[in-house]
Design a protein around this motif. Structure first.
Motif, PDB file in Angstrom:
ATOM      1  N   ASN A  27       0.844  -1.187   0.000  1.00  0.00           N
ATOM      2  CA  ASN A  27       0.000   0.000   0.000  1.00  0.00           C
ATOM      3  C   ASN A  27       0.885   1.245   0.000  1.00  0.00           C
ATOM      4  N   LYS A  28       0.274   2.408  -0.112  1.00  0.00           N
ATOM      5  CA  LYS A  28       1.034   3.658  -0.243  1.00  0.00           C
ATOM      6  C   LYS A  28       1.901   3.936   0.978  1.00  0.00           C
ATOM      7  N   LYS A  29       1.385   3.651   2.156  1.00  0.00           N
ATOM      8  CA  LYS A  29       2.129   3.921   3.394  1.00  0.00           C
ATOM      9  C   LYS A  29       3.408   3.087   3.436  1.00  0.00           C
ATOM     10  N   ILE A  31       5.038   1.916   0.880  1.00  0.00           N
ATOM     11  CA  ILE A  31       5.932   2.430  -0.162  1.00  0.00           C
ATOM     12  C   ILE A  31       6.641   3.680   0.339  1.00  0.00           C
ATOM     13  N   GLN A  32       5.900   4.579   1.014  1.00  0.00           N
ATOM     14  CA  GLN A  32       6.509   5.797   1.551  1.00  0.00           C
ATOM     15  C   GLN A  32       7.551   5.472   2.608  1.00  0.00           C
TER      16      GLN A  32
END
Length: 118
Positions: A27-29, A31-32
């Motif tokens: 998910n985006k979190k 990846i960040q």
């Protein structure tokens, strides 16, 4: 081409699935967080303990005045008056020379310097 135990021709894709198929989607979190971790590792690697900047900082920190009792660091430009105030307020029961072993020489140098100015 590869052959199985039975002599049947098998493709490599059947034996080793593509990486995208075996790994779950991030998910985006995630990846960040992964990106920040990579950036932190890259930035940490650029400054080593032997870099010019760190050597200059080490020399500057070593030249600073440090109280032997409580390890409080004072700037190199600190006057003997400030160091004496620290001794009197924080370590009143101890002699000043115990906190700052070079305080007597510092006072003498400041008095000689003050005599030249007048």
């Amino acid at each position: 081409s590869l052959f199985s135990e039975e002599g049947i021709r098998v493709s490599r894709d059947a034996l080793c699935p593509a990486p995208s198929q075996s790994l779950p989607a991030m998910n985006k979190k995630q990846i960040q967080l992964k990106k920040k971790e990579k950036e932190r590792k890259d930035s940490a690697g650029s400054k080593t303990a032997t870099s010019k900047e760190s050597l200059v900082k080490q020399a500057k920190d070593a030249a600073a005045h440090k109280c032997v009792v409580c390890l409080t660091t004072f700037m190199i430009t600190a006057k003997s008056k400030h160091l004496a105030e620290h001794c009197d307020s924080k370590h009143a029961k101890l002699p000043r020379e115990r906190c700052f072993p070079g305080l007597a020489e510092m006072v003498a140098l400041e008095e000689v310097g003050a005599g030249k100015k007048t």
